[in-house]
Motif scaffolding. Structure first.
Motif, PDB file in Angstrom:
ATOM      1  N   GLN A  47       0.787  -1.228   0.000  1.00  0.00           N
ATOM      2  CA  GLN A  47       0.000   0.000   0.000  1.00  0.00           C
ATOM      3  C   GLN A  47       0.826   1.290   0.000  1.00  0.00           C
ATOM      4  O   GLN A  47       0.292   2.357   0.265  1.00  0.00           O
ATOM      5  CB  GLN A  47      -0.972   0.015   1.187  1.00  0.00           C
ATOM      6  N   ASP A  86      -3.760  -8.953  -2.327  1.00  0.00           N
ATOM      7  CA  ASP A  86      -2.929 -10.058  -2.812  1.00  0.00           C
ATOM      8  C   ASP A  86      -1.750 -10.285  -1.876  1.00  0.00           C
ATOM      9  O   ASP A  86      -1.267  -9.353  -1.224  1.00  0.00           O
ATOM     10  CB  ASP A  86      -2.385  -9.747  -4.211  1.00  0.00           C
ATOM     11  N   ASP A  89       2.981 -10.207  -5.679  1.00  0.00           N
ATOM     12  CA  ASP A  89       2.739  -9.369  -6.854  1.00  0.00           C
ATOM     13  C   ASP A  89       3.153 -10.086  -8.134  1.00  0.00           C
ATOM     14  O   ASP A  89       3.641 -11.220  -8.096  1.00  0.00           O
ATOM     15  CB  ASP A  89       3.404  -7.994  -6.710  1.00  0.00           C
ATOM     16  N   ARG A  90       2.974  -9.439  -9.259  1.00  0.00           N
ATOM     17  CA  ARG A  90       3.245 -10.058 -10.557  1.00  0.00           C
ATOM     18  C   ARG A  90       4.732 -10.357 -10.781  1.00  0.00           C
ATOM     19  O   ARG A  90       5.089 -11.083 -11.700  1.00  0.00           O
ATOM     20  CB  ARG A  90       2.706  -9.186 -11.685  1.00  0.00           C
ATOM     21  N   TYR A 118      -0.250   3.973  -2.076  1.00  0.00           N
ATOM     22  CA  TYR A 118      -0.507   3.484  -3.420  1.00  0.00           C
ATOM     23  C   TYR A 118      -1.454   2.298  -3.321  1.00  0.00           C
ATOM     24  O   TYR A 118      -1.105   1.259  -2.784  1.00  0.00           O
ATOM     25  CB  TYR A 118       0.784   3.079  -4.114  1.00  0.00           C
ATOM     26  N   TYR A 120      -2.986  -0.190  -5.403  1.00  0.00           N
ATOM     27  CA  TYR A 120      -2.971  -0.903  -6.675  1.00  0.00           C
ATOM     28  C   TYR A 120      -4.372  -1.418  -6.991  1.00  0.00           C
ATOM     29  O   TYR A 120      -5.035  -1.985  -6.130  1.00  0.00           O
ATOM     30  CB  TYR A 120      -1.954  -2.049  -6.592  1.00  0.00           C
ATOM     31  N   ARG A 121      -4.814  -1.223  -8.198  1.00  0.00           N
ATOM     32  CA  ARG A 121      -6.170  -1.569  -8.648  1.00  0.00           C
ATOM     33  C   ARG A 121      -7.234  -0.916  -7.755  1.00  0.00           C
ATOM     34  O   ARG A 121      -8.332  -1.442  -7.595  1.00  0.00           O
ATOM     35  CB  ARG A 121      -6.367  -3.086  -8.695  1.00  0.00           C
ATOM     36  N   SER A 122      -6.880   0.194  -7.137  1.00  0.00           N
ATOM     37  CA  SER A 122      -7.775   0.943  -6.246  1.00  0.00           C
ATOM     38  C   SER A 122      -8.256   0.127  -5.047  1.00  0.00           C
ATOM     39  O   SER A 122      -9.250   0.471  -4.414  1.00  0.00           O
ATOM     40  CB  SER A 122      -8.989   1.487  -7.016  1.00  0.00           C
ATOM     41  N   GLU A 123      -7.525  -0.932  -4.721  1.00  0.00           N
ATOM     42  CA  GLU A 123      -7.903  -1.788  -3.593  1.00  0.00           C
ATOM     43  C   GLU A 123      -7.329  -1.221  -2.305  1.00  0.00           C
ATOM     44  O   GLU A 123      -6.140  -0.936  -2.218  1.00  0.00           O
ATOM     45  CB  GLU A 123      -7.406  -3.218  -3.816  1.00  0.00           C
ATOM     46  N   ASN A 157      -4.421   6.109  -6.055  1.00  0.00           N
ATOM     47  CA  ASN A 157      -4.786   5.049  -6.982  1.00  0.00           C
ATOM     48  C   ASN A 157      -3.847   4.971  -8.182  1.00  0.00           C
ATOM     49  O   ASN A 157      -4.088   4.180  -9.108  1.00  0.00           O
ATOM     50  CB  ASN A 157      -6.240   5.210  -7.439  1.00  0.00           C
ATOM     51  N   ARG A 158      -2.792   5.775  -8.160  1.00  0.00           N
ATOM     52  CA  ARG A 158      -1.790   5.787  -9.229  1.00  0.00           C
ATOM     53  C   ARG A 158      -0.405   5.644  -8.616  1.00  0.00           C
ATOM     54  O   ARG A 158      -0.166   6.080  -7.495  1.00  0.00           O
ATOM     55  CB  ARG A 158      -1.858   7.078 -10.019  1.00  0.00           C
TER      56      ARG A 158
END
Length: 163
Positions: A47, A86, A89-90, A118, A120-123, A157-158
């Protein structure tokens, strides 16, 4: 005894570190939001986002040093997941909140202006509201990157952009 420990872990909504991370040792700091453990595992702090060293972004080196300073404090190191987010991460990095004793290092990085929230994916996770308030305070008081990188915007969110 085992049942008591499981109850405590469940009650605090933290999924503890896997057994291979029971004795956590941080061996390096990749940047202001990523660390490497002694077993080679990379951990991305949940986050938050800090300036990138690779892109030579404003305040990147200072953010890395700020994380090093916070990690060097005495106390038990623990990593916790967020049940809303999650776990990996990727890039294969573990996604965790880092605590030294009871101090949330992710939150502290935002509070001192070395990182920004931050989502990610607005989560939004467990500490999202605290992260937003810490960032607003850091920005209002021109702490860290909010002073050094005046064009930086608070857009949770960015990904953070300090250049």
């Amino acid at each position: 005894m085992r049942r008591l420990i499981l109850t405590i872990l469940t009650a605090t909504l933290t999924l503890s570190i896997t057994p291979s991370h029971a004795d956590i040792k941080i061996t390096s700091i990749t940047d202001g939001d990523t660390i490497k453990l002694s077993d080679g595992t990379s951990v991305r702090l949940l986050q938050i986002d800090s300036p990138e060293l690779r892109g030579n972004e404003c305040y990147a080196t200072e953010a890395q040093k700020a994380l090093a300073k916070l990690i060097n404090r005495s106390g038990k190191i623990s990593l916790t997941t967020d049940p809303n987010l999650d776990e990996v991460d990727r890039y294969g990095r573990l996604l965790r909140y880092l605590f030294i004793g009871k101090r949330n290092i992710n939150l502290e990085m935002v509070r001192i202006g070395a990182a920004a929230p931050y989502f990610y994916r607005s989560e939004r996770g467990l500490y999202s509201e605290k992260l937003i308030k810490a960032a607003q305070s850091a920005r209002a008081n021109s702490r860290g990157l909010w002073s050094a990188c005046p064009n930086t915007k608070l857009e949770p969110n960015r990904a953070l952009a300090t250049n």
